[in-house]
Design an enzyme around this catalytic site. Structure first.
Site, short mmCIF file in Angstrom:
data_model
loop_
_atom_site.label_atom_id
_atom_site.label_comp_id
_atom_site.label_asym_id
_atom_site.label_seq_id
_atom_site.Cartn_x
_atom_site.Cartn_y
_atom_site.Cartn_z
CE LYS A 248 106.29 75.45 41.62
NZ LYS A 248 105.72 76.13 40.45
CD GLN B 254 105.50 75.26 36.88
OE1 GLN B 254 105.25 74.92 38.02
NE2 GLN B 254 106.32 76.26 36.60
CG ASP C 191 100.90 79.79 41.28
OD1 ASP C 191 101.84 79.88 42.07
OD2 ASP C 191 100.96 79.20 40.18
#
Ligand code: NDP
Length: 297
Positions: free
Chosen positions: A53, A97, A120
């Site tokens: 990422k 994460q 997200d």
């Protein structure tokens, strides 16, 4: 014409487009879009995801900030870090994460991210906005699946999404449910099935589009699907073949290939689109924060 929907190639094209957009935004607004990725602990798979990422954000010209906390970092420590990132003007997207260590309440952490920086798309504000059709930051994997479906439209195989029957297998908050909302917004008729559903095969047999997000290797077989269905495979499963680990999806690719009009491979289908959509969401978050037109909307 190939039946395989090449997510890897499509994601690469998107990243080039996003690189141009980042350059233009940075030039016209004197500030480079920034993505902060937070990892708690040292889960090897999570470390790989976070590295990818950050690498792709940097390659795209964004500022990429990586925060690694020890596996025994406290919940308060993580919440404090998110407070700081929420306040920083050079951070436009924040991603924590998952999974988090068991002593940390993930819901509390995700709810602490400023919804306008929630790249997200897991914050209840974004979940709610998506469900009522307002502009929201949308979870990256289902967003990637929608873009892949639209790429199929461009090839004119299914002329439009409107009125198509989509069956989604799996109802998780990160894939199945937002996928259903996105396809409803595209005027599909949506059926969402899960572990308690009955007659899944019969429901799938009526589907123009099948999205599999289950986590069960090769579950969907050719005798489940309609001739000419479009198959999108979200699943990532590790199986052992001849003493070697192989990644396979939830759809039996070899078995379904002949009958499908289009199919995503695993790996190289949905996976690369997820990170590309994270970059897209960071650009969207930046544009929302400065109240400017999102080049991808
Ligand atoms: P979850 O485990 O959160 O959800 C799985 C869903 O599948 C649940 O809704 C469950 O039903 C349903 N399910 C389980 N067994 C069956 C069955 N036999 N029949 C029908 N439905 C069933 O998984 P995720 O949504 O997080 O992920 C799904 C898969 O996608 C995984 O393989 C994951 O690794 C992969 N993934 C891939 C990503 C990518 O970037 N390519 C990103 C995210 C996930 P119930 O709700 O009743 O338990």
């Amino acid at each position: 014409m190939t039946k395989i929907i090449d997510g890897k190639a499509f994601a690469a094209t998107l990243r080039l487009k996003f690189k141009e957009q980042v350059k233009e935004l940075a030039h016209s607004h004197q500030l480079v879009p920034g993505l902060a990725v937070v990892l708690v602990g040292a889960d090897p798979a999570s470390e790989v995801y976070v590295r990818n990422k950050n690498k792709q954000a940097a390659e795209c010209g964004m500022n990429s900030f990586e925060y690694k906390l020890d596996s025994n970092a406290s919940e308060a420590e993580l919440l404090n870090l998110i407070t700081l990132l929420n306040e920083r003007a050079d951070v436009h997207g924040i991603l924590v994460q998952l999974p988090l260590p068991k002593h940390i309440n993930s819901t509390k952490v995700l709810n602490h991210i400023d919804p306008i920086k929630d790249v997200d798309g897991f914050h209840p504000v974004n979940v709610g906005k998506l469900s009522i059709g307002q502009k929201a930051l949308v979870p990256c994997t289902p967003l990637g699946c929608t873009l892949l479906l639209k790429s199929v439209l461009l090839k004119s195989v299914i002329s439009e999404l409107t009125g198509k029957h989509a069956v989604i297998i799996g109802r998780s908050n990160i894939v199945g449910k937002p996928m259903a909302q996105l396809l409803l917004a595209e005027d599909c008729s949506v059926t969402l099935v899960h572990s308690r559903s009955k007659n899944i095969e019969q429901l799938v047999a009526n589907a123009d589009i099948v999205i599999a997000a289950v986590g069960r290797a090769k579950m969907v077989k050719s005798n489940w699907i309609k001739q000419g269905a479009v198959l999108i495979d979200v699943g990532i499963n590790r199986i052992i073949v001849d003493d070697k680990t192989r990644l396979v999806g939830d759809i039996d690719f070899d078995d379904c290939f002949e009958k499908a009009a289009f199919i995503t491979p695993v790996p190289g289908g949905v996976g690369p689109m997820t990170i590309a959509c994270l970059l897209r969401n960071t650009i969207s978050a930046y544009c929302m924060q400065y109240k400017i037109i999102d080049p991808n909307s």
